[in-house]
Design a protein around this motif. Structure first.
Motif, PDB file in Angstrom:
ATOM      1  N   ASP A   8       0.728  -1.345   0.129  1.00  0.00           N
ATOM      2  CA  ASP A   8       0.278   0.039  -0.056  1.00  0.00           C
ATOM      3  C   ASP A   8       0.926   1.314  -0.049  1.00  0.00           C
ATOM      4  O   ASP A   8       0.340   2.382  -0.012  1.00  0.00           O
ATOM      5  N   HIS A  31      -2.370  -1.892  -4.572  1.00  0.00           N
ATOM      6  CA  HIS A  31      -2.073  -1.122  -3.385  1.00  0.00           C
ATOM      7  C   HIS A  31      -3.059  -1.310  -2.235  1.00  0.00           C
ATOM      8  O   HIS A  31      -3.184  -0.572  -1.217  1.00  0.00           O
ATOM      9  N   ASP A  32      -4.034  -2.474  -2.357  1.00  0.00           N
ATOM     10  CA  ASP A  32      -5.113  -2.761  -1.244  1.00  0.00           C
ATOM     11  C   ASP A  32      -5.257  -4.282  -1.655  1.00  0.00           C
ATOM     12  O   ASP A  32      -4.991  -4.806  -2.731  1.00  0.00           O
ATOM     13  N   ASP A  53      -0.203  -5.564   6.255  1.00  0.00           N
ATOM     14  CA  ASP A  53      -1.186  -4.548   6.864  1.00  0.00           C
ATOM     15  C   ASP A  53      -1.891  -3.874   5.289  1.00  0.00           C
ATOM     16  O   ASP A  53      -1.653  -2.476   5.385  1.00  0.00           O
ATOM     17  N   LEU A  54      -2.220  -4.575   4.512  1.00  0.00           N
ATOM     18  CA  LEU A  54      -3.311  -3.966   3.336  1.00  0.00           C
ATOM     19  C   LEU A  54      -4.462  -3.467   3.832  1.00  0.00           C
ATOM     20  O   LEU A  54      -5.244  -4.045   4.642  1.00  0.00           O
ATOM     21  N   PRO A  55      -4.819  -2.282   3.039  1.00  0.00           N
ATOM     22  CA  PRO A  55      -6.208  -1.707   3.450  1.00  0.00           C
ATOM     23  C   PRO A  55      -7.305  -2.366   2.625  1.00  0.00           C
ATOM     24  O   PRO A  55      -6.964  -3.347   1.938  1.00  0.00           O
ATOM     25  N   LEU A  56      -8.372  -2.192   2.996  1.00  0.00           N
ATOM     26  CA  LEU A  56      -9.821  -2.904   2.328  1.00  0.00           C
ATOM     27  C   LEU A  56      -9.804  -4.510   2.620  1.00  0.00           C
ATOM     28  O   LEU A  56     -10.662  -4.961   3.277  1.00  0.00           O
ATOM     29  N   HIS A  58      -7.429  -7.238   4.493  1.00  0.00           N
ATOM     30  CA  HIS A  58      -6.057  -7.469   5.037  1.00  0.00           C
ATOM     31  C   HIS A  58      -5.170  -8.722   4.486  1.00  0.00           C
ATOM     32  O   HIS A  58      -5.507  -9.437   3.749  1.00  0.00           O
TER      33      HIS A  58
END
Length: 218
Positions: A8, A31-32, A53-56, A58
């Motif tokens: 990310d 990026h997510d 620790d990816l957004p949207l 994990h």
């Protein structure tokens, strides 16, 4: 190899992708976690570099979904969490390798290369066929002991043809392994790369066209 970088932080993701492309890999970036899962459902990746620790979605959940789906892609987890317990957790959920931040790009590339060898049927570290010798570690190609300078794409295409061990490889397969997701399948990029490869390898011609199927080195 075809590699997905799921990270990310745009600057870090771009740096990893650039390094791996210099190593002649085809690289896509997400990026997510949601974008990573979408790309993984479409493309046949050898390795995914997966930030935990990816957004949207994990990174842990991305890994679990890959394992549940029986995916053959190898997972290299990246994380700032360096404790032994964190590593054990990452590996226990199905990751194949685990690298903590900060890291050396050379080590990351070496680990990806090792995982890529496990993602496919085993082949010799140096590929040889029909007078051609290809050394992936040195990124060196010889034909009848003559050095052949190749571009990254030409090197990647030749690698896939040699790995096929005499079998025909379709243009679609070459596009999948040697180009990233932005490659237009209708541009004739594969045909052009094969044409340049033939020219550089010299006479007699070594790369055959199998009508209706693809290309091979017999």
């Amino acid at each position: 190899m075809r590699v997905l970088v799921a990270e990310d932080e745009p600057i870090l993701a771009g740096a990893i992708a650039e390094w791996l492309r210099d190593e002649a890999h085809a690289v896509d970036v997400a990026h997510d976690g949601a974008a990573a899962l979408e790309r993984l459902s479409v493309h046949d990746y050898d390795v995914v570099v997966l930030d935990r620790d990816l957004p949207l979605v994990h990174g842990d959940e991305v890994c679990r979904e890959l394992v549940a789906a029986g995916s053959q892609v190898r997972v290299l987890m990246l994380t700032a969490a360096a404790e032994i317990g964190d590593r054990v957790t990452g590996l226990s959920m199905g990751a194949d390798d685990y690298l903590t931040k900060p890291f050396a790009f050379a080590e990351l590339a070496a680990r990806i290369q090792a995982l890529g060898r496990r993602a496919r049927p085993a082949v010799p570290p140096v590929l040889r066929r029909a007078g051609i010798t290809l050394d992936p570690a040195r990124r060196e190609v010889l034909r009848d002991n003559r050095f052949v300078p190749l571009s990254k794409k030409e090197f990647a295409v030749l690698t896939e043809l040699l790995r096929a061990d005499g079998a025909a490889v379709s243009a679609e397969q070459l596009l999948e392994k040697a180009w990233d997701e932005y490659a237009d399948p209708f541009t004739g990029a594969v045909r052009l790369a094969v044409l340049k490869l033939r020219r550089k390898l010299g006479e007699p011609p070594i790369v055959e066209t199998v009508t209706g199927v693809g290309y091979r080195i017999p």
